[in-house]
Enzyme design. Sequence first.
Site, PDB file in Angstrom:
ATOM      1  CD  GLU A 256      24.034 -25.522  74.730  1.00  0.00           C
ATOM      2  OE1 GLU A 256      24.434 -25.786  75.878  1.00  0.00           O
ATOM      3  OE2 GLU A 256      23.900 -26.380  73.837  1.00  0.00           O
TER       4      GLU A 256
ATOM      5  CB  SER B 219      27.811 -67.832  57.575  1.00  0.00           C
ATOM      6  OG  SER B 219      28.725 -66.885  57.016  1.00  0.00           O
TER       7      SER B 219
ATOM      8  CG  LEU C 140      34.029 -55.699  57.984  1.00  0.00           C
ATOM      9  CD1 LEU C 140      35.296 -55.686  58.832  1.00  0.00           C
ATOM     10  CD2 LEU C 140      32.942 -56.518  58.659  1.00  0.00           C
TER      11      LEU C 140
ATOM     12  NE  ARG D 252      27.627 -54.182  50.934  1.00  0.00           N
ATOM     13  CZ  ARG D 252      28.167 -54.832  51.968  1.00  0.00           C
ATOM     14  NH1 ARG D 252      29.185 -54.293  52.625  1.00  0.00           N
ATOM     15  NH2 ARG D 252      27.686 -56.001  52.354  1.00  0.00           N
TER      16      ARG D 252
ATOM     17  N   GLY E 162      33.903 -63.338  64.798  1.00  0.00           N
ATOM     18  CA  GLY E 162      33.199 -64.573  65.095  1.00  0.00           C
ATOM     19  C   GLY E 162      32.967 -64.902  66.558  1.00  0.00           C
TER      20      GLY E 162
END
Length: 390
Positions: free
Chosen positions: A55, A171, A207, A210, A300
């Site tokens: 505002e 993984s 973590l 990127r 995990g």
Amino acid sequence: MHSEVDKLHMKRALDLARRARWRTSPNPMVGAVVVKDDRVIAEGWHRATGQPHAEIEAFNNAAEPLAGATLYITLEPCCHHGRTPPCTDAIIANRIGRVVAAAGDPNPLVAGGGFSRLREAGIRTEVGLCGEEALRLNEAFFTYHLKKRPFIICKWAMTIDGKIATDSGNSQWISNEKSRNFAHQQRARVDAVMVGIGTVLIDDPMLNVRLPGFDGRQPKRIIADATLRIPVRARCLESAQPGQCIIATTENAQPEKIERLRKAGHHILVLPGRRKLLDLAELIRELHLLEIQSILSEGGSSLHGSLFQSRYVDKILAFIAPKIVGGVTAKSPISGWGISNMSMALTLTNVAFTQFDEDVCIEGYVSYSDTTAKPNPAAGNGIIEEIDSP
């Protein structure tokens, strides 16, 4: 009743608020539109913490007197001295005639006080227009203040047969590059990314965000590590600025390593625990005290299981790749917690599907009820198990 014109102006205020996405935490995203004689005479939004509120920016942009104008604002104006002066004082001083707000502010320092101050000054004040949209826009802010904990998103990538890794623990990569880029965008939107120590030991993730050209704020990194097994040269530590990495451990950790990590600039939380267990509820309380409003949990499986067990998960972000790996010991996204009857299964609401080439991303909000997801005593009581290790 609000008119279609009122709705149009509030929709515009919400669009303005979204322009500051990812930049305002711990403040909410807020937009403002000022209308006089059926003309929009000013707009503004809260651009970043410490900068003028929406505002005030709108008032500063006005090219004519504001007396008698209507202010459309996506959140209740503040009435206390924080990083900036009270916005209610400026609204009153500029002789605004009417205030239309989408939602009240859950912050105890405001929580209705802003509306009361305006009404006491004789300003017509209305609340609730596009309220649901305003709540969703600042869902982390509302969860943080109303539930006294961060808003938590569980994210994972899995194969079409429900595996997040092979039997050997490999993984990388389940999802494709477009899916991973989208996941990085989600990292950019939260205050912190959280993983268990097993994920650090197996994947050694950074973590961080990127993305090409990204110059925004990097999220904090939270590692749940009951016995402090994290390598001092883990990539998530080496790529973090001082104070950006939070490691939650217990009295079972070696004091020498705690001190070494603290001297390296990392934030170490020593929490209650037993054996190799970490008190998840205590961790959540500490993160709330650190003003972390939103967390993207990337696993995990035991960390996710503990979060679901304690009903801390607000939203999921699941990437499904058209791959099959099979395996007897290959892990699924959630372990340690489960239900015995399909009628007790958690369901998702406001589900969205996005396709990234062959991958599919499913987003949805977790719906809890008294008849679903009853806690499983075998999974503990708000305790995160230190599993997920090689």
